[in-house]
Design a protein around this motif. Structure first.
Motif, PDB file in Angstrom:
ATOM      1  N   ARG A  76       0.976  -1.104  -0.095  1.00 10.85           N
ATOM      2  CA  ARG A  76       0.074   0.196  -0.211  1.00 10.85           C
ATOM      3  C   ARG A  76       0.914   1.406   0.048  1.00 10.85           C
ATOM      4  N   THR A  77       2.057   1.216   0.708  1.00 14.11           N
ATOM      5  CA  THR A  77       2.835   2.390   0.970  1.00 14.11           C
ATOM      6  C   THR A  77       3.505   2.584  -0.352  1.00 14.11           C
ATOM      7  N   GLU A  78       4.053   1.461  -1.200  1.00 13.60           N
ATOM      8  CA  GLU A  78       4.587   1.582  -2.424  1.00 13.60           C
ATOM      9  C   GLU A  78       3.643   2.350  -3.154  1.00 13.60           C
ATOM     10  N   ALA A  79       2.531   1.927  -3.353  1.00 12.28           N
ATOM     11  CA  ALA A  79       1.633   2.622  -4.334  1.00 12.28           C
ATOM     12  C   ALA A  79       1.400   4.160  -3.999  1.00 12.28           C
ATOM     13  N   LEU A  80       1.436   4.550  -2.989  1.00  9.87           N
ATOM     14  CA  LEU A  80       1.333   5.673  -2.381  1.00  9.87           C
ATOM     15  C   LEU A  80       2.595   6.174  -2.994  1.00  9.87           C
ATOM     16  N   LEU A  81       3.866   5.680  -2.631  1.00  7.37           N
ATOM     17  CA  LEU A  81       4.911   6.519  -3.045  1.00  7.37           C
ATOM     18  C   LEU A  81       5.307   6.440  -4.364  1.00  7.37           C
ATOM     19  N   GLN A  82       4.880   5.537  -5.042  1.00  3.46           N
ATOM     20  CA  GLN A  82       4.800   5.588  -6.420  1.00  3.46           C
ATOM     21  C   GLN A  82       4.323   6.918  -7.178  1.00  3.46           C
ATOM     22  N   GLN A  83       3.263   7.177  -6.459  1.00  3.03           N
ATOM     23  CA  GLN A  83       2.656   8.503  -6.937  1.00  3.03           C
ATOM     24  C   GLN A  83       3.678   9.882  -6.518  1.00  3.03           C
ATOM     25  N   ALA A  84       4.057   9.571  -5.358  1.00  4.19           N
ATOM     26  CA  ALA A  84       5.067  10.676  -4.866  1.00  4.19           C
ATOM     27  C   ALA A  84       6.310  10.984  -5.921  1.00  4.19           C
ATOM     28  N   MET A  85       6.728   9.612  -6.160  1.00  2.59           N
ATOM     29  CA  MET A  85       8.049   9.402  -6.857  1.00  2.59           C
ATOM     30  C   MET A  85       7.863  10.186  -8.454  1.00  2.59           C
ATOM     31  N   SER A  86       6.576   9.890  -8.808  1.00  2.00           N
ATOM     32  CA  SER A  86       6.073  10.285 -10.136  1.00  2.00           C
ATOM     33  C   SER A  86       6.174  11.724 -10.079  1.00  2.00           C
ATOM     34  N   SER A  87       5.665  12.549  -8.846  1.00  2.00           N
ATOM     35  CA  SER A  87       5.646  13.913  -8.960  1.00  2.00           C
ATOM     36  C   SER A  87       7.206  14.360  -8.680  1.00  2.00           C
ATOM     37  N   LEU A  88       7.775  13.759  -7.963  1.00  2.00           N
ATOM     38  CA  LEU A  88       9.244  13.929  -7.671  1.00  2.00           C
ATOM     39  C   LEU A  88      10.110  13.987  -8.866  1.00  2.00           C
ATOM     40  N   ARG A  89       9.746  13.167  -9.776  1.00  2.00           N
ATOM     41  CA  ARG A  89      10.692  12.835 -11.062  1.00  2.00           C
ATOM     42  C   ARG A  89      10.445  13.813 -12.117  1.00  2.00           C
ATOM     43  N   ARG A  90       9.100  14.489 -12.018  1.00  2.00           N
ATOM     44  CA  ARG A  90       8.519  15.128 -13.170  1.00  2.00           C
ATOM     45  C   ARG A  90       9.565  16.086 -13.450  1.00  2.00           C
ATOM     46  N   GLY A  91       9.872  16.361 -14.797  1.00  2.00           N
ATOM     47  CA  GLY A  91      10.889  17.254 -15.059  1.00  2.00           C
ATOM     48  C   GLY A  91      12.238  17.092 -14.953  1.00  2.00           C
ATOM     49  N   ARG A  92      12.665  15.950 -14.041  1.00  2.00           N
ATOM     50  CA  ARG A  92      13.877  15.559 -13.690  1.00  2.00           C
ATOM     51  C   ARG A  92      14.418  14.353 -14.608  1.00  2.00           C
ATOM     52  N   THR A  93      15.406  14.108 -15.048  1.00  2.00           N
ATOM     53  CA  THR A  93      16.033  13.096 -15.414  1.00  2.00           C
ATOM     54  C   THR A  93      16.388  12.133 -14.284  1.00  2.00           C
ATOM     55  N   SER A  94      15.760  10.833 -14.387  1.00  2.00           N
ATOM     56  CA  SER A  94      15.765   9.859 -13.270  1.00  2.00           C
ATOM     57  C   SER A  94      16.306   8.594 -13.829  1.00  2.00           C
ATOM     58  N   PHE A  95      17.004   7.938 -12.943  1.00  2.00           N
ATOM     59  CA  PHE A  95      17.604   6.488 -13.233  1.00  2.00           C
ATOM     60  C   PHE A  95      17.123   5.685 -11.929  1.00  2.00           C
ATOM     61  N   VAL A  96      16.391   4.765 -12.367  1.00  2.00           N
ATOM     62  CA  VAL A  96      15.766   3.985 -11.707  1.00  2.00           C
ATOM     63  C   VAL A  96      16.250   2.419 -11.603  1.00  2.00           C
ATOM     64  N   ILE A  97      16.875   1.928 -10.867  1.00  2.00           N
ATOM     65  CA  ILE A  97      17.296   0.612 -10.495  1.00  2.00           C
ATOM     66  C   ILE A  97      16.162  -0.502 -10.130  1.00  2.00           C
ATOM     67  N   ALA A  98      15.986  -1.274 -10.806  1.00  2.00           N
ATOM     68  CA  ALA A  98      14.414  -1.926 -10.082  1.00  2.00           C
ATOM     69  C   ALA A  98      14.577  -3.530 -10.340  1.00  2.00           C
ATOM     70  N   HIS A  99      14.196  -4.312  -9.295  1.00  2.00           N
ATOM     71  CA  HIS A  99      14.066  -5.904  -9.593  1.00  2.00           C
ATOM     72  C   HIS A  99      12.657  -6.084  -9.758  1.00  2.00           C
ATOM     73  N   ARG A 100      11.770  -5.220  -9.094  1.00  2.00           N
ATOM     74  CA  ARG A 100      10.372  -5.587  -9.187  1.00  2.00           C
ATOM     75  C   ARG A 100       9.810  -4.660 -10.513  1.00  2.00           C
ATOM     76  N   LEU A 101       9.506  -5.553 -11.478  1.00  2.00           N
ATOM     77  CA  LEU A 101       9.240  -4.780 -12.955  1.00  2.00           C
ATOM     78  C   LEU A 101       7.957  -3.970 -12.871  1.00  2.00           C
ATOM     79  N   SER A 102       7.099  -4.288 -11.796  1.00  2.00           N
ATOM     80  CA  SER A 102       5.858  -3.636 -11.723  1.00  2.00           C
ATOM     81  C   SER A 102       6.123  -2.074 -11.264  1.00  2.00           C
ATOM     82  N   THR A 103       7.184  -1.696 -10.751  1.00  2.00           N
ATOM     83  CA  THR A 103       7.400  -0.368 -10.440  1.00  2.00           C
ATOM     84  C   THR A 103       8.007   0.480 -11.462  1.00  2.00           C
TER      85      THR A 103
END
Length: 597
Positions: free
Chosen positions: A525-552
């Protein structure tokens, strides 16, 4: 040796270490001069005491054997002078001890300062190749041992040498013949001391090297004690500890035993000298060529002569131990540093976030290539996800971008500027990083969120906390944002620690972001909320995301699929699934339904 220090069995340059240690005492010339002056004052007064007591003996002997009786007035005056000389020498000894302590502590202060500064200039690879406890042991135990050894040796060696000189002068003044007999012990003492010291030195080096290994193991077991218990590895951990402890015991025993042979050997030589002088002195008193008081004074000088020689010999133990520690500290100070920033670094203007890897090659070990001729371009504002199996080079790619490691070939540019031509502070100052392994320091939650930003209003801290859902659990704590977190962060959960580090990056408001499995420790649940916050944080910024869970990373603009240091696929989520390659297989493996038995 995988970057470790060379084995302690190899001969070490202890003469070079001693010379370097002496050079480091250069700034303390005035204090060292004070140590010598105080030593001179101590010796000048102390060597008169046996002569005064000998004079008292002559007065008493003359009074007993003569007709006039004992001249109590002269005896009292002589004893008063002796007491004054003893008191004065004690005062000089106190001053010398005080100055010696200042010199030793100032040297330790500079060594710690240089070591801390050196640690900031060492490449990340240095720490990857060594246990943390081993590095900490050099900065703490070894520097303390150097300081304590110097403090013990410095005043003693000055006093002992000056005492030897003063006593020899007084002995020759009383009787050149008997003085010559006493000096026979010096070459014998030097030969014995040197032979024992050469045998003890390798054992001291091994002792301090083993101490570093033991500290490294203890540090690992302490920080990971919960994991050790979960997997029931207490027995193995204790077995490893016992092995290191046994090795340390054996090395320390050999070092201390061999070096301790010095003092009894010197005592034996000194006692032989003492017997020869006593016999010759008795003969001279019997023949009337020396007074009883002079013989008494001379015998006391022989005792004082042997004492500094024995003390100098005993100090070889301290000197060897201190030099072994000093050499370990010097190895740290001499370790190869990261490539220095350019003298005139290229200036990064307002960073837009265009990143290009141009034929980049990298290897941790010269004979094991990891990344070869990798090229990729990232446009400003894009979110780039990096996926692949463990060991594919995902974290290495962002470590190169952050300049934690330097590329072996090719270059990385940021807005067209080679990052190797810019300062590391400039590059890293424009990139916010959230790691899978969270790090919190001992302080309040507010201070941890504001780390790297400095003094900011509480409103901004709370705003960042609310945006990353930290505020939700902080409000439940008795002290709120003033709750103190210990160094291990044991009073907050793993997920809460990760939220705090994300809030830290949010507050820093960097031009670019690097997220290395930044939501791996939070619930769904917190991950889903954080994804929204992250999307807002990443907006307009170049972002590199290392991920093992492909859903993210389904919404990433570009997904780079890495394998064995190469980019084998790139594209968005849909196109890569349609291609049916590496990404599609990774996706299928993660989302495959379990087969019913």
């Amino acid at each position: 040796m995988n970057g470790q220090d060379e084995p302690v069995r190899r001969p070490s340059d202890f003469a070079g270490s001693l010379s370097r240690l002496v050079r480091m005492l250069g700034p303390e010339r005035l204090l060292l001069g004070g140590v010598v002056v105080a030593g001179l004052g101590y010796v000048a007064l102390w060597v008169t005491v046996p002569l005064l007591f000998g004079h008292v003996t002559d007065l008493v002997y003359a009074g007993v054997t003569g007709a006039g009786g004992i001249d109590l007035g002269s005896v009292g005056i002589t004893l008063a002078w002796a007491v004054a000389a003893i008191a004065g020498s004690s005062g000089f000894a106190w001053v010398q001890g005080r100055l010696t302590a200042v010199v030793a502590q100032r040297l330790a202060f500079r060594l710690r300062e240089q070591s801390a500064d050196k640690l900031n200039r060492l490449p990340l690879g240095y720490f990857d190749q060594r246990p943390r406890g081993e590095v900490l042991s050099r900065v703490t135990n070894d520097i303390d041992n150097v300081s304590e050894g110097l403090q013990q040796v410095l005043s003693r060696i000055v006093t002992s040498l000056l005492t030897l000189l003063g006593v020899v002068v007084m002995m020759f003044w009383l009787s050149p013949l008997m003085a010559s007999l006493a000096l026979v012990s010096i070459p014998v003492a030097l030969v014995v001391t040197r032979a024992i010291a050469r045998r003890a030195q390798p054992h001291f080096a091994e002792q301090w090297a083993t101490t570093g290994k033991l500290n490294g193991h203890i540090e690992e077991m302490y920080t990971g004690h919960a994991l050790v218990k979960v997997f029931g590895r207490q027995r193995e951990a204790m077995a490893t500890f016992a092995e290191h402890n046994d090795n340390l015991y054996a090395a320390a025993f050999r070092a201390q035993f061999v070096s301790s042979l010095t003092q009894p050997a010197m005592s034996f030589v000194g006692n032989l000298t003492y017997v020869m002088v006593a016999v010759v002195g008795g003969i001279r008193v019997a023949t009337g060529t020396m007074s009883l008081g002079d013989v008494q004074a001379f015998i006391q000088y022989v005792h004082e002569f042997n004492h500094p020689i024995t003390q100098l010999a005993a100090m070889t133990t301290i000197v060897q131990s201190g030099l072994a520690s000093a050499e370990r500290v010097f190895r740290l100070l001499d370790a190869e540093e990261q490539r220095p920033d350019p003298v005139v670094p290229a200036r990064l203007a307002e960073v837009r976030g265009r990143v290009a890897f141009e034929d980049v090659s990298f290897r941790y070990s010269p004979d094991k290539p990891l990344i070869e001729n990798l090229s990729v371009s990232v446009e400003p504002g894009q979110t780039v996800a990096i996926v692949g199996p463990t060991g594919a080079g995902k974290s290495t790619l962002v470590n190169l971008l952050m300049r934690f490691y330097e590329v072996s070939g090719g270059r990385i540019t940021l807005d067209g500027v080679d990052i190797a031509a810019a300062s590391r502070a400039q590059v890293r100052g424009n990139i916010g990083m959230v790691l899978q392994d969270t790090w919190l320091f001992g302080g309040t939650i507010a201070e941890n969120i504001a780390y790297g930003v400095g003094d900011v209003p509480r409103e901004r801290i709370v705003e960042a906390a609310k945006a990353t859902h930290v505020d939700r659990f902080v409000r439940t704590l008795p002290d709120g944002y003033e709750t103190v977190i210990d160094e291990e962060g044991s009073n907050v959960s793993a997920g809460e620690k990760q939220l705090i580090t994300i809030a830290r990056a949010f507050l820093a408001d960097p031009a670019m972001l690097v997220l290395d499995e930044a939501t791996s420790s939070v619930d769904t649940r917190t991950e889903a909320l954080l994804q929204q916050a992250m999307s807002s944080l990443r907006r307009g910024r170049t972002s590199f995301v290392i991920a093992h869970r492909l859903s993210t990373i389904r919404d990433a603009d570009v997904i780079l699929v890495m394998d064995s240091g190469r980019i084998v696929e790139q594209g968005d989520h849909r196109s890569l699934l349609a291609a049916g390659g590496h990404y599609a297989r990774l996706h299928a493996a993660q989302f495959a339904q379990p087969v019913a038995a």
